[in-house]
Design a protein around this motif. Structure first.
Motif, PDB file in Angstrom:
ATOM      1  N   THR A 169      -2.819   5.459   8.579  1.00 10.98           N
ATOM      2  CA  THR A 169      -1.910   6.224   9.432  1.00 10.98           C
ATOM      3  C   THR A 169      -1.480   5.385  10.629  1.00 10.98           C
ATOM      4  OG1 THR A 169      -2.887   8.345   8.818  1.00 10.98           O
ATOM      5  CG2 THR A 169      -1.658   8.279  10.878  1.00 10.98           C
ATOM      6  N   LEU A 170      -0.178   5.373  10.879  1.00 11.55           N
ATOM      7  CA  LEU A 170       0.389   4.730  12.064  1.00 11.55           C
ATOM      8  C   LEU A 170       0.805   5.808  13.055  1.00 11.55           C
ATOM      9  CD1 LEU A 170       1.637   2.274  13.634  1.00 11.55           C
ATOM     10  CD2 LEU A 170       3.745   2.748  12.363  1.00 11.55           C
ATOM     11  N   ARG A 171       0.349   5.680  14.277  1.00 12.78           N
ATOM     12  CA  ARG A 171       0.779   6.602  15.344  1.00 12.78           C
ATOM     13  C   ARG A 171       1.519   5.799  16.396  1.00 12.78           C
ATOM     14  NH1 ARG A 171      -1.577   9.053  20.283  1.00 12.78           N
ATOM     15  NH2 ARG A 171      -3.438   7.767  20.010  1.00 12.78           N
ATOM     16  N   THR A 172       2.735   6.238  16.752  1.00 12.55           N
ATOM     17  CA  THR A 172       3.513   5.565  17.790  1.00 12.55           C
ATOM     18  C   THR A 172       3.639   6.473  19.001  1.00 12.55           C
ATOM     19  OG1 THR A 172       5.634   6.376  16.914  1.00 12.55           O
ATOM     20  CG2 THR A 172       4.836   4.252  16.090  1.00 12.55           C
ATOM     21  N   LEU A 173       3.699   5.854  20.166  1.00 11.32           N
ATOM     22  CA  LEU A 173       3.833   6.580  21.423  1.00 11.32           C
ATOM     23  C   LEU A 173       4.883   5.869  22.259  1.00 11.32           C
ATOM     24  CD1 LEU A 173       2.656   8.820  23.327  1.00 11.32           C
ATOM     25  CD2 LEU A 173       1.126   7.048  24.218  1.00 11.32           C
ATOM     26  N   ASN A 174       5.962   6.592  22.619  1.00  3.66           N
ATOM     27  CA  ASN A 174       6.988   5.942  23.424  1.00  3.66           C
ATOM     28  C   ASN A 174       6.754   6.194  24.921  1.00  3.66           C
ATOM     29  OD1 ASN A 174       8.011   8.469  24.100  1.00  3.66           O
ATOM     30  ND2 ASN A 174       9.855   8.279  22.865  1.00  3.66           N
ATOM     31  N   HIS A 197       2.375   7.767   7.286  1.00  2.00           N
ATOM     32  CA  HIS A 197       1.212   7.550   6.426  1.00  2.00           C
ATOM     33  C   HIS A 197       1.596   6.676   5.235  1.00  2.00           C
ATOM     34  CE1 HIS A 197      -0.697  10.856   8.626  1.00  2.00           C
ATOM     35  NE2 HIS A 197       0.375  11.587   8.370  1.00  2.00           N
ATOM     36  N   ILE A 198       0.613   5.968   4.711  1.00  2.00           N
ATOM     37  CA  ILE A 198       0.788   5.184   3.487  1.00  2.00           C
ATOM     38  C   ILE A 198      -0.528   5.228   2.718  1.00  2.00           C
ATOM     39  CG2 ILE A 198       0.069   2.982   4.495  1.00  2.00           C
ATOM     40  CD1 ILE A 198       2.929   3.439   1.963  1.00  2.00           C
ATOM     41  N   TYR A 199      -0.429   5.226   1.390  1.00  2.00           N
ATOM     42  CA  TYR A 199      -1.632   5.217   0.553  1.00  2.00           C
ATOM     43  C   TYR A 199      -1.734   3.868  -0.133  1.00  2.00           C
ATOM     44  CZ  TYR A 199      -5.207   6.623  -2.785  1.00  2.00           C
ATOM     45  OH  TYR A 199      -6.370   6.712  -3.509  1.00  2.00           O
ATOM     46  N   LEU A 200      -2.870   3.206   0.056  1.00  2.00           N
ATOM     47  CA  LEU A 200      -3.120   1.905  -0.546  1.00  2.00           C
ATOM     48  C   LEU A 200      -4.076   2.058  -1.720  1.00  2.00           C
ATOM     49  CD1 LEU A 200      -3.066  -1.217  -0.592  1.00  2.00           C
ATOM     50  CD2 LEU A 200      -4.961  -1.168   1.043  1.00  2.00           C
ATOM     51  N   GLN A 201      -3.632   1.600  -2.885  1.00  2.00           N
ATOM     52  CA  GLN A 201      -4.482   1.598  -4.085  1.00  2.00           C
ATOM     53  C   GLN A 201      -4.773   0.145  -4.450  1.00  2.00           C
ATOM     54  OE1 GLN A 201      -5.810   4.273  -6.268  1.00  2.00           O
ATOM     55  NE2 GLN A 201      -6.961   2.394  -6.700  1.00  2.00           N
ATOM     56  N   VAL A 202      -6.001  -0.275  -4.276  1.00  2.59           N
ATOM     57  CA  VAL A 202      -6.388  -1.639  -4.646  1.00  2.59           C
ATOM     58  C   VAL A 202      -6.505  -1.712  -6.164  1.00  2.59           C
ATOM     59  CG1 VAL A 202      -8.110  -3.447  -4.400  1.00  2.59           C
ATOM     60  CG2 VAL A 202      -7.567  -1.975  -2.452  1.00  2.59           C
ATOM     61  N   ASP A 203      -5.781  -2.652  -6.771  1.00  2.00           N
ATOM     62  CA  ASP A 203      -5.742  -2.788  -8.227  1.00  2.00           C
ATOM     63  C   ASP A 203      -6.920  -3.636  -8.687  1.00  2.00           C
ATOM     64  OD1 ASP A 203      -5.182  -3.076 -10.879  1.00  2.00           O
ATOM     65  OD2 ASP A 203      -3.084  -3.666 -10.601  1.00  2.00           O
ATOM     66  N   THR A 204      -7.968  -2.993  -9.159  1.00  2.00           N
ATOM     67  CA  THR A 204      -9.171  -3.711  -9.579  1.00  2.00           C
ATOM     68  C   THR A 204      -9.005  -4.392 -10.930  1.00  2.00           C
ATOM     69  OG1 THR A 204     -10.050  -1.657 -10.501  1.00  2.00           O
ATOM     70  CG2 THR A 204     -10.700  -2.229  -8.255  1.00  2.00           C
ATOM     71  N   SER A 205      -7.963  -4.026 -11.665  1.00  2.00           N
ATOM     72  CA  SER A 205      -7.741  -4.685 -12.967  1.00  2.00           C
ATOM     73  C   SER A 205      -7.274  -6.122 -12.774  1.00  2.00           C
ATOM     74  CB  SER A 205      -6.707  -3.914 -13.785  1.00  2.00           C
ATOM     75  OG  SER A 205      -5.430  -3.963 -13.157  1.00  2.00           O
TER      76      SER A 205
END
Length: 475
Positions: free
Chosen positions: A241-246, A255-263
């Motif tokens: 999660t990235l939170r920005t404050l001006n 938000h972003i979902y990271l899936q590490v490819d173990t194959s």
């Protein structure tokens, strides 16, 4: 020639011919003539550029013409020009960056946001008649202006580069559309924002990074908001999660979902090969096309699965659900009627739009009531439109400077510059704006003459502008 502000604020007092002409300007009445037109060149101006307020159809046999700031106040004089004397007179609103030309045009150098506003040109004939009164509005945009649309029109988004990363590799969580007037930004591991899972923060004013409790020593935060993860393991799989404050205390989350490819693992740190995973096919879709959310490794004793738009697994966000007991697929409240769920768990999205972009969640239950969750990111873009390239002056002198600006109506694009049909190699005399939509060449040289183009691209397509030629002449 320069005249004090006191002179411009007085009424019509008798002076010598030049000064009398100047003072008469403050007593003009509005004209009904509309033949004079003013055009801003370039039509969209970014801070630091030069702009020409180009005048067409300037009346002949004029006694004088003058430029003012705003429309109604005739005391805000930038300057006036006396054609018979080929002389210009500076007014109290002259900043030292303006030049009046004999054809009526006004040149403003190195514009700032404070230059935004109305500019008015007034002309008077040798017979003492008001000939024309014409105004134009000049909008000066921030350097964060993304080639046609301000960044504030689009919320921050995150892109995985590369989109698939093996264990042991590195991945950049690339941020697009950072808000203006940014004060600081924060990265968190997971969906919930609290101190314990803070990876790092970046303070804009100090250009400094501070590691948080969740920092493993493998993360680097950059000033553009992006986060680099090095030597990833399967434990790095999950949400970020990235939170920005001006500066005005406004907060935004992405938000972003990271899936590490173990194959494709580069090391021995692997995850159970039977883990539930999802692939978006294609990874980047064109608006109007289709995306298949292809599921791998469904539980062998599957009892139910449900698809949700987003990460909240509630009825409000449910797209579809399947039960092996009834062998029926039931649509949910979040269904747009463009989705098709299959018994193998996959979900087809048809006729997609940009609003379909985002995270999707699959929840499965087996016969032992074991619950598994998997997430996938869907990216939908419109085809890129052709950008428009503008230059402050197509003919410049050696040792002067010139600015090119690339304008596009698209959001979330990348800009690449070309010179004589080849990718432009930047030198120490060239600088790009933060969004890369503005190219400034300092101390121009003869070898800078040629054709320039800009290419606007997103994840699904790219378009190149028409060429703009630059001529370089000796001093």
């Amino acid at each position: 020639m320069e005249v004090s502000s006191e002179f411009f604020s007085k009424g019509c007092t008798p002076w010598q011919r030049i000064l009398l002409t100047a003072s008469l300007l403050t007593c003009w009445l509005l004209s009904t003539t509309t033949s004079v037109t003013i055009e801003s060149l370039p039509p969209k101006v970014v801070e630091g550029e030069n702009v020409l307020l180009h005048v067409d159809n300037l009346p002949e046999n004029l006694l004088v013409f003058a430029w003012y700031r705003e429309v109604t106040s005739m005391k805000l004089v930038i300057g006036l020009y006396l054609p018979d004397y080929r002389t210009s007179v500076k007014g109290p609103e002259h900043s030292g960056r303006e030049i009046l030309y004999s054809n009526g045009s006004l040149w403003i150098q190195n514009v700032t946001r404070e230059d935004t506003g109305y500019y008015t040109l007034r002309t008077k004939s040798k017979h003492g008649e008001i000939v024309s009164n014409t105004s134009v509005f000049l909008q000066v945009y921030s350097p964060l202006f993304i080639c046609g649309r301000p960044t504030t029109l689009a919320p921050p988004t995150i892109e995985l580069v590369p989109p698939s990363v093996p264990a042991g590799g590195s991945v950049l969580l690339l941020v697009h559309n950072l808000p203006e007037h940014l004060h600081s930004l924060f990265w968190y591991k997971g969906l919930v924002v609290f101190n314990k899972v803070e990876i790092a923060r970046h303070r804009i004013a100090k250009n400094s990074n501070e590691p948080g409790p969740a920092h493993s020593g493998r993360e680097t935060v950059y000033s553009n908001g992006s986060l680099l993860l090095q030597n990833v393991t399967w434990k790095d799989t999950g949400f970020y999660t990235l939170r920005t404050l001006n500066k005005y205390r406004k907060k935004e989350l992405a938000h972003i979902y990271l899936q590490v490819d173990t194959s494709l693992s580069l090391c021995c740190d692997t995850l159970n090969s039977d883990q539930l995973t999802i692939d978006a096919v294609p990874q980047h879709a064109v608006e109007g096309g289709s995306v298949l959310l292809q599921v791998h490794n469904l539980p062998e004793d599957l009892q139910t699965f449900s698809w949700f738009k987003g990460v909240q697994c509630t009825h409000v966000f449910k797209i579809a659900e399947y039960s092996i007991a009834t062998k029926a697929i039931i649509t949910g409240r979040a269904s747009s009627r463009r989705e098709t769920a299959y018994t193998n768990g996959s979900l087809l999205l048809q006729d997609v739009t940009e609003k379909d972009s985002g995270l999707y969640t699959l929840v499965t239950t087996d016969s032992n009531l074991k619950v598994e969750r998997a997430h996938v990111q869907v990216s939908v873009n419109k085809l890129a439109t052709q950008p428009v390239l503008r230059v402050t002056d197509s003919t410049v002198r050696v040792q002067s400077s010139v600015v090119f600006t690339c304008f596009s109506d698209d959001i979330g694009i990348s800009i690449r510059w070309l010179f004589n049909n080849k990718s432009l190699k930047l030198t120490e005399r060239m600088t790009l704006s933060p969004s890369k939509c503005q190219l400034r060449i300092h101390t121009v040289r003869k070898r800078d003459a040629g054709e320039y183009q800009c290419e606007a691209s997103n994840s699904v397509s790219s378009k190149i502008s028409l060429p703009v030629s630059l001529s370089v002449v000796n001093e």
